[in-house]
Design an enzyme around this catalytic site. Structure first.
Site, mmCIF file in Angstrom:
data_model
loop_
_atom_site.group_PDB
_atom_site.id
_atom_site.type_symbol
_atom_site.label_atom_id
_atom_site.label_comp_id
_atom_site.label_asym_id
_atom_site.label_seq_id
_atom_site.Cartn_x
_atom_site.Cartn_y
_atom_site.Cartn_z
ATOM 1 N N GLU A 200 9.024 0.757 -7.326
ATOM 2 C CA GLU A 200 9.783 1.265 -6.174
ATOM 3 C C GLU A 200 11.295 1.152 -6.396
ATOM 4 O O GLU A 200 12.000 0.447 -5.667
ATOM 5 C CB GLU A 200 9.354 0.533 -4.893
ATOM 6 C CG GLU A 200 7.905 0.795 -4.541
ATOM 7 C CD GLU A 200 7.517 0.323 -3.138
ATOM 8 O OE1 GLU A 200 8.144 -0.623 -2.641
ATOM 9 O OE2 GLU A 200 6.599 0.919 -2.553
ATOM 10 N N GLU B 258 0.004 3.584 -4.173
ATOM 11 C CA GLU B 258 -0.245 2.425 -3.303
ATOM 12 C C GLU B 258 -0.407 2.888 -1.865
ATOM 13 O O GLU B 258 0.280 3.797 -1.400
ATOM 14 C CB GLU B 258 0.939 1.458 -3.347
ATOM 15 C CG GLU B 258 1.114 0.717 -4.635
ATOM 16 C CD GLU B 258 2.287 -0.261 -4.538
ATOM 17 O OE1 GLU B 258 2.512 -0.819 -3.454
ATOM 18 O OE2 GLU B 258 2.987 -0.428 -5.545
#
Ligand code: GLA
Length: 688
Positions: free
Chosen positions: A158, A311
């Site tokens: 991320e 995710e």
């Protein structure tokens, strides 16, 4: 080994839809690894992401390496047929790094240096951080590139870190020098004649740290551009290191939807597969539509190629203020929605719930309570479902509608000191997308300036920065017969976020046949609109009680320069002025302009009219009248997702077999409450 043309396609060709999640073995003992691997296999898991947060374990002290435990983990997983997406551990440096080199730690806009003790505590501008990250990555890759379990690489996690410190300031100056060439050009671009902001040399320039009053908007915009580019540099250097050793396996990193700090249009071409983390809020009634938009963005970032849901949560997250779990049915539906919209991978955060640390209350595929749980039963069911959907792998979603969106325009439109903070770029995007989602109309996203050939409808909910190329693409689209709809506060500024001179929407004025002079935030209650006859007929059909359309939030003082006026403001500052116009050039398509934020119903009707006019329909016309039921076509498969808690019957001409259950469906397909049906043209069509 030969390098495949599409590394991700080669992987899914081999493994089918990827299914699994983050696995953090450093939190567990070897006996648990064995149990995990067995349970993974039983659940149909074929890929886990390992090592995202393992740096301190790999390098317990500066320069020391401890990989032996990972050798065992990979062997244990491989023995159960579970492949590994091996992460570079660079998102979370060991505490010793910040301790020995405080300049590796990020500094916020207030000048506060953040400390270790959470994660992501690194400055992307720090050379020491970068060298250390590359060193551990180099050794990791050298050791595992040949391991049979490793089938994919995952760089960092991320990316989204920003640093306002001195080292970042120095790199920012270099970036600016490259962009502008001279300090004079920078002064021009930043409009530094305002408020005596003139710079005599690059050395005087700082990141937009905390200022006394509003910061220079172009400085803020360029700092965002620079921060995104800087992170991309980090991604690239790790990616290149992997690529040099392993040219075959796909490399990716995980995006975060409409994440505000990174321009994913510039990143996506650097990834072998676009991967995304998605955590829709189960309490948000619009979550299914908004997720659809994010998923369409992910597919579009990869130019239509399959992407990966990297995710999501099986039940609750732990980072909102209030975290109700979603049901296993919802987790299944959200996963299948991603597949419908082009995902060839469905993964979760994380495999086994952490018993310690900040994420101890985050759900997982294997909850604290173990395998004998509702959540884990759902995980196994989903594994079986995805196995049955193998035939959709590689399938494409074909869209005739495209919606324009880009980061720089979003950033610039929402800098400090603007007409209203109530007009949000993403709010507009979502509002325009929702009626199309409900109608089952496939939508791609594109960056302004991209090639729009092949689209019959071009939607521009709010494009604040419009370049010459972007304007020309819109004109070309209208010229070749497409319908274009432009929303308010568009065409305002140039690349430097300077307001374009003359009437707005500047470069789009001619094609739209309308122009304006004043942006007008509206009172909370909105403003009534008077609809011209053709539009009134439309609205009457939608609204038999005759309630008028309303403009909310924002309007514009416009005049028609040849466009037909379809709605005008009633009362107030804009009384009598056009609110909605349409220009129909001879031999071309249609150019609509919405000089306001219309109420939901009116917006839906207008967009519906545009689609009808362009001959664009939904996948299954019936779903338009079934609120909360979604239809998506991918390849030869039609997905029908029922996001409501009542069963529905959906007419689908030609009986088929549901890939998920194997059941034969009649012309009226029953979709259970919260359920999903996947009908493949190639399987079980009547008469074949
Ligand atoms: C993101 C991160 C994960 C985890 C989850 C929690 O997806 O990448 O490491 O923190 O959020 O929802």
């Amino acid at each position: 080994m030969a390098v495949p043309a599409d590394r991700f396609a080669a992987l899914t060709h081999d493994l089918g839809i990827l299914y699994g999640g983050d696995y953090n073995p450093e939190q567990w003992t070897p006996d648990v690894w064995r149990e995990d691997a067995r349970l993974m296999r039983e659940a149909g898991v074929n890929l886990v992401t390992v090592g995202v947060f393992s740096w301190a374990r790999y390098e317990p002290a500066p320069g020391v390496r401890d990989f032996a435990w990972l050798d065992e983990v990979l062997d244990v997983l491989h023995a159960q047929g579970v492949a590994v997406d091996l992460a570079t551990p660079t998102a979370s440096p060991p505490a010793w790094l910040g301790h020995r080199h405080p300049d590796t730690l990020p500094v916020d806009a207030d000048g506060v240096r953040l400390v270790a003790g959470s994660r992501n505590h690194f400055s992307p501008a720090s050379s020491v951080y970068r060298d250390s990250a590359l060193a551990v990555t180099r050794d990791l890759v050298a050791r595992y590139a040949g391991h049979a379990a490793v089938r994919m690489w995952h760089v960092g996690n991320e990316f989204g870190q920003v640093c306002f410190g001195d080292e970042s300031a120095a790199r920012f100056r270099v970036w600016l020098q490259e962009r502008y060439g001279s300090i004079g050009a920078l002064n021009e671009a930043w409009g530094t004649t305002v408020w005596s902001q003139h710079y005599g040399a690059f050395e005087e320039i700082l990141p937009p740290r905390r200022t006394v009053y509003h910061v220079n908007p172009t400085q803020a915009l360029d700092f965002r551009r620079y921060s995104s580019d800087l992170l991309l540099e980090l991604y690239r250097e790790q990616r290149d290191l992997i690529r040099a050793v392993d040219p075959v396996r796909p490399v990716t990193t995980n995006f975060m939807g409409f994440f505000p700090l990174v321009d994913y249009w510039s990143w996506a071409p650097e990834l072998d597969v676009v991967a995304d983390d998605q955590y829709p809020d189960p309490t948000d009634p619009w979550a299914p539509a908004d997720s659809g938009l994010v998923q369409d963005l992910m597919r579009s970032l990869g130019d239509g190629r399959p992407w990966m849901l990297m995710e999501q949560a099986t039940a609750a997250v732990s980072w909102r203020a209030h975290n109700p779990p979603k049901s296993p049915e919802r987790a299944r539906r959200e996963s299948l929605q991603a597949v419908a919209r082009g995902a060839d991978g469905v993964c979760f955060f994380q495999w086994r719930a952490s018993r310690a640390g900040a994420e101890r209350f985050h759900s997982a595929m294997l909850p604290h309570a173990g395998a004998d749980t509702r959540v884990h039963a759902g995980v196994r069911r989903l594994g079986a479902d995805l196995h049955r959907l193998r035939s959709v792998v590689g399938g494409r979603v074909e869209a005739r509608v495209v919606m324009l969106f880009d980061w720089a325009s979003w950033w610039a439109a929402e800098e400090q000191a603007r007409p209203t903070v109530r007009l949000g770029v993403l709010d507009q995007l979502r509002a325009w997308y929702r009626p199309l989602w409900q109608a089952g109309v496939a939508v791609d996203l594109a960056a302004p300036g991209a090639d729009l050939d092949g689209y019959d409808v071009v939607l521009v909910p709010q494009s604040y920065l419009v370049t010459k190329t972007a304007a020309r693409r819109v004109e070309d689209a209208v010229d070749r017969g497409a319908s274009v709809v432009v929303g308010p506060f568009s065409g305002v500024a140039d690349e430097n976020a300077h307001v374009r001179q003359g009437r707005f929407p500047a470069l789009l004025r001619d094609v739209l046949g309308v122009s304006g002079e004043e942006w007008v935030p509206l009172p909370h209650a909105g403003v009534e609109l008077r609809l011209a006859a053709p539009l009134q007929a439309l609205l009457d059909a939608a609204c038999p009680d005759g309630s008028p359309g309303r403009a909310t939030t924002f309007g514009e003082l416009l005049r028609s320069d040849g466009a037909e006026v379809l709605a005008t403001f009633v009362g107030g500052h804009l009384d009598g002025g056009p609110a909605l116009t349409r220009r129909v050039p001879p031999g071309g398509g249609q150019a609509w302009y919405l000089g306001c934020v219309p109420d939901e119903q009116l917006l839906g009707r207008v967009l519906g009219e545009v689609l009808d006019g362009a001959g664009v329909g939904g996948v299954l016309p019936a779903v338009a009248d079934l609120p909360g039921v979604e239809a998506v076509r991918r390849g030869t498969a039609t997905f029908v997702l029922n996001h409501t808690d009542l069963p529905v019957s959906v007419p689908v001409p030609g009986a088929r077999t549901d890939l998920l259950t194997g059941a034969r469906c009649g012309d009226l397909v029953e979709v259970p409450a919260g359920g999903v049906v996947v009908l493949d043209d190639r399987v079980g069509t009547a008469g074949r």
